[in-house]
Design a protein around this motif. Structure first.
Motif, PDB file in Angstrom:
ATOM      1  N   PHE A 137       9.134  16.030  -4.831  1.00  0.00           N
ATOM      2  CA  PHE A 137       8.686  14.547  -5.108  1.00  0.00           C
ATOM      3  C   PHE A 137       9.989  13.454  -4.560  1.00  0.00           C
ATOM      4  O   PHE A 137       9.697  12.623  -3.953  1.00  0.00           O
ATOM      5  CB  PHE A 137       8.407  14.277  -6.485  1.00  0.00           C
ATOM      6  CG  PHE A 137       8.259  12.817  -6.978  1.00  0.00           C
ATOM      7  CD1 PHE A 137       6.900  12.295  -6.407  1.00  0.00           C
ATOM      8  CD2 PHE A 137       8.929  12.170  -7.465  1.00  0.00           C
ATOM      9  CE1 PHE A 137       6.648  11.056  -6.770  1.00  0.00           C
ATOM     10  CE2 PHE A 137       8.776  10.500  -7.575  1.00  0.00           C
ATOM     11  CZ  PHE A 137       7.579  10.174  -7.375  1.00  0.00           C
ATOM     12  N   ALA A 138      11.057  13.649  -5.372  1.00  0.00           N
ATOM     13  CA  ALA A 138      12.204  12.876  -4.988  1.00  0.00           C
ATOM     14  C   ALA A 138      12.654  12.823  -3.562  1.00  0.00           C
ATOM     15  O   ALA A 138      12.950  11.648  -2.973  1.00  0.00           O
ATOM     16  CB  ALA A 138      13.244  13.491  -5.736  1.00  0.00           C
ATOM     17  N   SER A 139      12.274  13.837  -2.660  1.00  0.00           N
ATOM     18  CA  SER A 139      12.591  14.046  -1.193  1.00  0.00           C
ATOM     19  C   SER A 139      11.550  13.499  -0.593  1.00  0.00           C
ATOM     20  O   SER A 139      11.996  12.878   0.645  1.00  0.00           O
ATOM     21  CB  SER A 139      13.265  15.518  -0.928  1.00  0.00           C
ATOM     22  OG  SER A 139      12.131  16.275  -0.898  1.00  0.00           O
TER      23      SER A 139
ATOM     24  N   MET B  84       0.847  -1.072  -0.018  1.00  0.00           N
ATOM     25  CA  MET B  84       0.020   0.034   0.012  1.00  0.00           C
ATOM     26  C   MET B  84       0.856   1.195  -0.055  1.00  0.00           C
ATOM     27  O   MET B  84       2.036   1.233   0.503  1.00  0.00           O
ATOM     28  CB  MET B  84      -0.901  -0.080   1.310  1.00  0.00           C
ATOM     29  CG  MET B  84      -2.148   1.067   1.105  1.00  0.00           C
ATOM     30  SD  MET B  84      -3.534   0.584   2.110  1.00  0.00           S
ATOM     31  CE  MET B  84      -2.865   0.571   3.758  1.00  0.00           C
ATOM     32  N   GLY B  85       0.585   2.363  -0.708  1.00  0.00           N
ATOM     33  CA  GLY B  85       1.225   3.467  -0.527  1.00  0.00           C
ATOM     34  C   GLY B  85       0.491   4.769  -1.103  1.00  0.00           C
ATOM     35  O   GLY B  85      -0.827   4.682  -1.412  1.00  0.00           O
ATOM     36  N   LYS B  86       1.006   5.861  -1.088  1.00  0.00           N
ATOM     37  CA  LYS B  86       0.596   7.159  -1.517  1.00  0.00           C
ATOM     38  C   LYS B  86       0.346   7.502  -2.858  1.00  0.00           C
ATOM     39  O   LYS B  86       1.260   7.141  -3.509  1.00  0.00           O
ATOM     40  CB  LYS B  86       1.136   8.306  -0.666  1.00  0.00           C
ATOM     41  CG  LYS B  86       0.800   9.632  -0.728  1.00  0.00           C
ATOM     42  CD  LYS B  86       1.548  10.449   0.063  1.00  0.00           C
ATOM     43  CE  LYS B  86       1.518  11.962  -0.536  1.00  0.00           C
ATOM     44  NZ  LYS B  86       2.578  12.868   0.176  1.00  0.00           N
ATOM     45  N   ALA B  87      -0.666   8.139  -3.287  1.00  0.00           N
ATOM     46  CA  ALA B  87      -0.757   8.379  -4.748  1.00  0.00           C
ATOM     47  C   ALA B  87      -0.203   9.897  -4.812  1.00  0.00           C
ATOM     48  O   ALA B  87      -0.379  10.785  -4.214  1.00  0.00           O
ATOM     49  CB  ALA B  87      -2.317   8.447  -5.162  1.00  0.00           C
ATOM     50  N   TRP B  88       0.676  10.152  -5.859  1.00  0.00           N
ATOM     51  CA  TRP B  88       1.241  11.537  -6.282  1.00  0.00           C
ATOM     52  C   TRP B  88       0.750  11.535  -7.712  1.00  0.00           C
ATOM     53  O   TRP B  88       0.978  10.892  -8.524  1.00  0.00           O
ATOM     54  CB  TRP B  88       2.891  11.221  -6.337  1.00  0.00           C
ATOM     55  CG  TRP B  88       3.550  10.908  -5.076  1.00  0.00           C
ATOM     56  CD1 TRP B  88       3.801   9.910  -4.173  1.00  0.00           C
ATOM     57  CD2 TRP B  88       4.084  12.057  -4.262  1.00  0.00           C
ATOM     58  NE1 TRP B  88       4.313  10.010  -3.270  1.00  0.00           N
ATOM     59  CE2 TRP B  88       4.643  11.654  -3.270  1.00  0.00           C
ATOM     60  CE3 TRP B  88       4.221  13.359  -4.514  1.00  0.00           C
ATOM     61  CZ2 TRP B  88       5.410  12.345  -2.239  1.00  0.00           C
ATOM     62  CZ3 TRP B  88       4.960  14.358  -3.509  1.00  0.00           C
ATOM     63  CH2 TRP B  88       5.354  13.554  -2.277  1.00  0.00           C
ATOM     64  N   LYS B  89      -0.043  12.582  -7.529  1.00  0.00           N
ATOM     65  CA  LYS B  89      -0.914  12.868  -8.986  1.00  0.00           C
ATOM     66  C   LYS B  89      -0.106  13.860  -9.711  1.00  0.00           C
ATOM     67  O   LYS B  89       0.147  14.900  -9.478  1.00  0.00           O
ATOM     68  CB  LYS B  89      -2.152  13.401  -8.492  1.00  0.00           C
ATOM     69  CG  LYS B  89      -3.153  13.536  -9.616  1.00  0.00           C
ATOM     70  CD  LYS B  89      -4.163  12.352  -9.700  1.00  0.00           C
ATOM     71  CE  LYS B  89      -5.128  12.396 -10.935  1.00  0.00           C
ATOM     72  NZ  LYS B  89      -6.416  12.301 -10.627  1.00  0.00           N
ATOM     73  N   PHE B  90      -0.041  13.526 -11.119  1.00  0.00           N
ATOM     74  CA  PHE B  90       0.593  14.366 -12.156  1.00  0.00           C
ATOM     75  C   PHE B  90      -0.334  14.271 -13.251  1.00  0.00           C
ATOM     76  O   PHE B  90      -1.308  13.600 -13.249  1.00  0.00           O
ATOM     77  CB  PHE B  90       1.796  13.678 -12.590  1.00  0.00           C
ATOM     78  CG  PHE B  90       2.909  13.701 -11.448  1.00  0.00           C
ATOM     79  CD1 PHE B  90       3.654  14.802 -11.353  1.00  0.00           C
ATOM     80  CD2 PHE B  90       2.914  12.729 -10.811  1.00  0.00           C
ATOM     81  CE1 PHE B  90       4.502  14.816 -10.427  1.00  0.00           C
ATOM     82  CE2 PHE B  90       3.842  12.878  -9.662  1.00  0.00           C
ATOM     83  CZ  PHE B  90       4.968  13.721  -9.512  1.00  0.00           C
ATOM     84  N   GLY B  91      -0.317  15.310 -14.291  1.00  0.00           N
ATOM     85  CA  GLY B  91      -1.250  15.526 -15.330  1.00  0.00           C
ATOM     86  C   GLY B  91      -1.042  14.746 -16.529  1.00  0.00           C
ATOM     87  O   GLY B  91      -0.261  13.730 -16.415  1.00  0.00           O
ATOM     88  N   ASP B  92      -1.432  15.357 -17.627  1.00  0.00           N
ATOM     89  CA  ASP B  92      -1.183  14.778 -18.713  1.00  0.00           C
ATOM     90  C   ASP B  92       0.284  14.968 -19.524  1.00  0.00           C
ATOM     91  O   ASP B  92       0.735  15.926 -19.227  1.00  0.00           O
ATOM     92  CB  ASP B  92      -2.237  15.307 -19.692  1.00  0.00           C
ATOM     93  CG  ASP B  92      -3.587  14.806 -19.553  1.00  0.00           C
ATOM     94  OD1 ASP B  92      -3.884  13.824 -19.108  1.00  0.00           O
ATOM     95  OD2 ASP B  92      -4.651  15.551 -20.122  1.00  0.00           O
ATOM     96  N   SER B  93       0.692  14.127 -20.488  1.00  0.00           N
ATOM     97  CA  SER B  93       1.845  14.373 -21.414  1.00  0.00           C
ATOM     98  C   SER B  93       3.092  14.794 -20.413  1.00  0.00           C
ATOM     99  O   SER B  93       3.689  15.774 -20.573  1.00  0.00           O
ATOM    100  CB  SER B  93       1.629  15.446 -22.178  1.00  0.00           C
ATOM    101  OG  SER B  93       0.645  15.360 -23.028  1.00  0.00           O
ATOM    102  N   ILE B  94       3.294  14.014 -19.270  1.00  0.00           N
ATOM    103  CA  ILE B  94       4.449  14.127 -18.679  1.00  0.00           C
ATOM    104  C   ILE B  94       5.598  13.470 -19.443  1.00  0.00           C
ATOM    105  O   ILE B  94       5.412  12.220 -19.626  1.00  0.00           O
ATOM    106  CB  ILE B  94       4.290  13.395 -17.139  1.00  0.00           C
ATOM    107  CG1 ILE B  94       3.531  14.142 -16.292  1.00  0.00           C
ATOM    108  CG2 ILE B  94       5.849  13.546 -16.574  1.00  0.00           C
ATOM    109  CD1 ILE B  94       3.308  15.615 -16.135  1.00  0.00           C
ATOM    110  N   SER B  95       6.647  14.044 -19.745  1.00  0.00           N
ATOM    111  CA  SER B  95       7.667  13.545 -20.687  1.00  0.00           C
ATOM    112  C   SER B  95       8.700  12.885 -19.855  1.00  0.00           C
ATOM    113  O   SER B  95       8.958  13.033 -18.663  1.00  0.00           O
ATOM    114  CB  SER B  95       8.196  14.596 -21.766  1.00  0.00           C
ATOM    115  OG  SER B  95       9.137  15.461 -21.086  1.00  0.00           O
ATOM    116  N   THR B  96       9.540  12.205 -20.700  1.00  0.00           N
ATOM    117  CA  THR B  96      10.782  11.658 -20.030  1.00  0.00           C
ATOM    118  C   THR B  96      11.881  12.730 -19.657  1.00  0.00           C
ATOM    119  O   THR B  96      12.554  12.535 -18.675  1.00  0.00           O
ATOM    120  CB  THR B  96      11.585  10.429 -20.700  1.00  0.00           C
ATOM    121  OG1 THR B  96      11.839  11.111 -22.059  1.00  0.00           O
ATOM    122  CG2 THR B  96      10.645   9.473 -21.204  1.00  0.00           C
ATOM    123  N   ASP B  97      11.758  14.040 -20.215  1.00  0.00           N
ATOM    124  CA  ASP B  97      12.607  14.884 -19.772  1.00  0.00           C
ATOM    125  C   ASP B  97      12.127  15.648 -18.675  1.00  0.00           C
ATOM    126  O   ASP B  97      12.918  16.124 -17.940  1.00  0.00           O
ATOM    127  CB  ASP B  97      12.525  15.985 -20.996  1.00  0.00           C
ATOM    128  CG  ASP B  97      13.298  15.498 -22.185  1.00  0.00           C
ATOM    129  OD1 ASP B  97      14.427  14.820 -21.993  1.00  0.00           O
ATOM    130  OD2 ASP B  97      13.015  16.092 -23.289  1.00  0.00           O
TER     131      ASP B  97
END
Length: 162
Positions: free
Chosen positions: A43-45, A1-14
């Protein structure tokens, strides 16, 4: 079980693996300290092992950098849930042992506690006490994920039995 981190559309590899840190591509743990930094600086931290990246359409578009899904996994992501994925990013996720789940993410909010049942094809939202159904992955993909990725699968089975 874990927490959701929400992002939008078209998140690129960059955005996942920021280009300004390209020099760290041979040191993935260091690069993972910058995962998704342009979209969410903290996010990373703050991501914890077992958390989920949740996004809209076309997650992982852009280059075919395998290190983009790798640093998501190193950072602690248990899986990536999105409405749709760029095909090469999706394949790279499976190949490195990071589940990429196609489902309707509209009913998942930032911070929701999630649990994924890969066998049944269900995302359980423990916060809202709801379930999302997703098409179960093909058997070979589930086996690759269970082994921890394609390289581990080939080493364990000495061949690619389909």
């Amino acid at each position: 079980m874990g927490k959701a981190w929400k992002f939008g559309d078209s998140i690129s590899t960059d955005v996942i693996a920021p280009g300004r840190y390209f020099h760290l591509r041979s040191n993935l743990p260091e690069l993972a300290k910058h995962v998704l930094e342009p979209a969410r600086a903290e996010f990373a931290s703050q991501v914890k092992s077992g958390d989920f990246v949740v996004a809209g359409n076309n997650f992982g578009l852009g280059s075919s950098r395998e290190h983009a899904p790798m640093i998501l996994k190193i950072a602690g992501a248990n899986a990536v849930l999105a409405k749709s994925f760029a095909r090469i990013f999706y394949r790279n996720c499976i190949n490195i042992g990071l589940p990429a789940i196609i489902c309707d993410t509209d009913k998942i909010d930032e911070g929701d506690e999630l649990e994924v049942d890969m066998e049944k094809g269900v995302v359980r939202n423990r916060t809202k006490r709801t379930e999302l159904v997703f098409p179960p992955l093909p058997t070979i993909m589930k086996k690759i994920l269970q082994e921890g990725g394609l390289v581990a699968y080939v080493k364990a089975h000495k061949n690619l039995e389909l």
